[in-house]
Design a protein around this motif. Sequence first.
Motif, PDB file in Angstrom:
ATOM      1  N   ARG A  55      -3.304  45.133 -38.212  1.00 16.87           N
ATOM      2  CA  ARG A  55      -3.769  44.849 -36.850  1.00 16.87           C
ATOM      3  C   ARG A  55      -2.598  44.336 -36.014  1.00 16.87           C
ATOM      4  NH1 ARG A  55      -8.956  41.829 -35.482  1.00 16.87           N
ATOM      5  NH2 ARG A  55      -7.716  39.995 -36.038  1.00 16.87           N
ATOM      6  N   ALA A  56      -2.756  44.422 -34.693  1.00 23.37           N
ATOM      7  CA  ALA A  56      -1.706  43.946 -33.797  1.00 23.37           C
ATOM      8  C   ALA A  56      -2.289  43.636 -32.432  1.00 23.37           C
ATOM      9  CB  ALA A  56      -0.603  44.992 -33.656  1.00 23.37           C
ATOM     10  N   GLU A  57      -1.679  42.700 -31.747  1.00 22.06           N
ATOM     11  CA  GLU A  57      -1.968  42.473 -30.328  1.00 22.06           C
ATOM     12  C   GLU A  57      -1.297  43.599 -29.562  1.00 22.06           C
ATOM     13  OE1 GLU A  57      -3.164  40.682 -27.861  1.00 22.06           O
ATOM     14  OE2 GLU A  57      -4.029  38.860 -28.689  1.00 22.06           O
ATOM     15  N   THR A  58      -2.082  44.450 -28.958  1.00 21.04           N
ATOM     16  CA  THR A  58      -1.523  45.657 -28.371  1.00 21.04           C
ATOM     17  C   THR A  58      -1.275  45.577 -26.874  1.00 21.04           C
ATOM     18  OG1 THR A  58      -3.786  46.489 -28.221  1.00 21.04           O
ATOM     19  CG2 THR A  58      -2.488  47.175 -30.121  1.00 21.04           C
ATOM     20  N   MET A  59      -1.894  44.644 -26.177  1.00 16.54           N
ATOM     21  CA  MET A  59      -1.758  44.568 -24.735  1.00 16.54           C
ATOM     22  C   MET A  59      -0.945  43.356 -24.284  1.00 16.54           C
ATOM     23  SD  MET A  59      -3.448  47.223 -23.657  1.00 16.54           S
ATOM     24  CE  MET A  59      -2.725  47.991 -25.104  1.00 16.54           C
ATOM     25  N   ASN A  60      -1.238  42.217 -24.875  1.00 17.04           N
ATOM     26  CA  ASN A  60      -0.675  40.978 -24.355  1.00 17.04           C
ATOM     27  C   ASN A  60       0.842  40.857 -24.481  1.00 17.04           C
ATOM     28  OD1 ASN A  60      -2.981  39.861 -23.235  1.00 17.04           O
ATOM     29  ND2 ASN A  60      -3.641  38.949 -25.150  1.00 17.04           N
ATOM     30  N   PRO A  61       1.495  41.378 -25.523  1.00 14.87           N
ATOM     31  CA  PRO A  61       2.959  41.297 -25.528  1.00 14.87           C
ATOM     32  C   PRO A  61       3.588  41.956 -24.310  1.00 14.87           C
ATOM     33  CG  PRO A  61       2.163  41.829 -27.710  1.00 14.87           C
ATOM     34  CD  PRO A  61       0.975  41.909 -26.794  1.00 14.87           C
ATOM     35  N   ALA A  62       3.054  43.086 -23.893  1.00 13.86           N
ATOM     36  CA  ALA A  62       3.576  43.743 -22.688  1.00 13.86           C
ATOM     37  C   ALA A  62       3.270  42.926 -21.444  1.00 13.86           C
ATOM     38  CB  ALA A  62       2.971  45.137 -22.557  1.00 13.86           C
ATOM     39  N   LYS A  63       2.052  42.410 -21.352  1.00 12.22           N
ATOM     40  CA  LYS A  63       1.658  41.639 -20.168  1.00 12.22           C
ATOM     41  C   LYS A  63       2.502  40.388 -20.006  1.00 12.22           C
ATOM     42  CE  LYS A  63      -2.696  40.723 -20.058  1.00 12.22           C
ATOM     43  NZ  LYS A  63      -4.019  40.409 -20.640  1.00 12.22           N
ATOM     44  N   PHE A  64       2.666  39.631 -21.090  1.00 19.32           N
ATOM     45  CA  PHE A  64       3.364  38.354 -21.010  1.00 19.32           C
ATOM     46  C   PHE A  64       4.880  38.534 -21.103  1.00 19.32           C
ATOM     47  CE2 PHE A  64      -0.565  36.751 -23.506  1.00 19.32           C
ATOM     48  CZ  PHE A  64      -1.359  36.936 -22.392  1.00 19.32           C
ATOM     49  N   GLY A  65       5.328  39.743 -21.449  1.00 14.55           N
ATOM     50  CA  GLY A  65       6.751  40.021 -21.556  1.00 14.55           C
ATOM     51  C   GLY A  65       7.282  40.655 -20.289  1.00 14.55           C
TER      52      GLY A  65
END
Length: 496
Positions: free
Chosen positions: A225-235
């Motif tokens: 599993r992975a966080e798929t949206m938030n790394p892009a949003k917060f990065g």
Amino acid sequence: MSTDNTYAFRSGPQSVRRRWLGGGVLLLVLGLGVPLYQAWDPFFPERTPQYDSLETHFKYGSIGNEDQQGMPYWLWLVLPRVFSDKLPGPGGYTALGLLWEKGQELPVGFSRKEASISLVSPNCALCHTSSYRRSETDGSPVIVSAGAGQRFDAQGYLRFLFECASDPRFNADVLLPELEKLHGFSWVQKQLYRYVVIPKTREALLKQKQHFAWMDTRPAWGPGRAETMNPAKFGFLRMPDDGTIGTAEVPALWGMKARPEGVHHWDGLNPVLREIVLSAAIENGTSSQAINRREVGASLQKVQDFLLESAVPAYPFTLDPERVKAGAAVYAAHCASCHGAQGQGTPQLIPIAEVGTDAHRWDSWSEEAAQRFNDYTRGESWKLSAFRKTAGYLAVPLTGLWLHAPYLHNGSVPSLEELLQPPAKRPTSFYRGNDVYDPARVGFVSDKPSVQRGGVTYTLFRYDTSLPGNGNGGHLHGVELPADSKLALLEFLKTL
């Protein structure tokens, strides 16, 4: 198969020059790199291995992210030896679910680039490679490219690197002697590692640890599993932490050619495969400058070609032909209208209220995030423009369904047998990360807290469905079928 190099573009007048750490949509961005220094110069020509086979390229080929996310190879290789106490078990990186093929120097999902220092970087296959064994006594697992990657613990891998960098042993006096056991360094190279490579790597990893601190306020991901949206949003999208949870099962990517147009991601947030490949590269540290280089464009084209041509894995166990025939009729009556007659998926979006599955992943992506993503590459000839917010979850492809386990978009149900039970009868907790297959339940063994691999016992991850984002409710289709119809349906689903 396309032979045009459709990924090599010239930079537009406002070419994106930003550098960033982290993010992820198709893959997971692992934040491996040391983008704070460039250690090579014209005296050291760069060399990146080339592969004729599309599958081999998918496993080991570069996606052009070394300058931003490349980690010094020898340093990366020695970390599990020096910091074995920070791994969940023996075996080095394999304890985190990385897969090695016989005769390969790198695990599946990494590429290596030679310059004044050797750099190792992640690619698509790191998350999107499945494996299975028939029993615990099987030695080597069967590796399946473009799969759901149920063993790899992406968050555990990140945290291992961060904990290494946080340890006072991460210094030249400790690491250089260990490095010299692996490789013969010249005097100049030793000075480079002592005064540049080791301290800058540590500095970059500690900075990335800060960027990923938001992970600690959410439930653990677990293998596959992975966080798929938030790394892009917060990065790189520069959005504030909104408290959302976007953790999702890593999807299988095989057989793309048979999918209807637009059937990508759990919620169809981008319907264009070309944009998905491009955005995944960007999110994994491939800069716009790199994308504009012909060799990187050709590499990304190979990735797309492989996804289109990759074979759906056939079910490897014995089937009951009569039961398969009966199950085909059950599937046609109860499943095909959403998932397609051949299980290829459909562009149909099922509203959250109708499908009833956990809404956290859907809530984590917004219209603002989609617009910011589309705006991010403005000025490039290859700019992204198809990101969007949708009305629900897709009726996803079921091809190779036997190897998709665990099931639902968040991987909250361990087997197909249990998915056909009412939510109240589904397991409230189970263990993830096993690669031993259970043909009867159609999924991986999930009721044991550990697994034997090569005579070594590994502790597995306990998944708790009561935690936010982990809910196992919804998708009530088939739960009311008679027992014999369920058995027939399960047998047919193995054939998709």
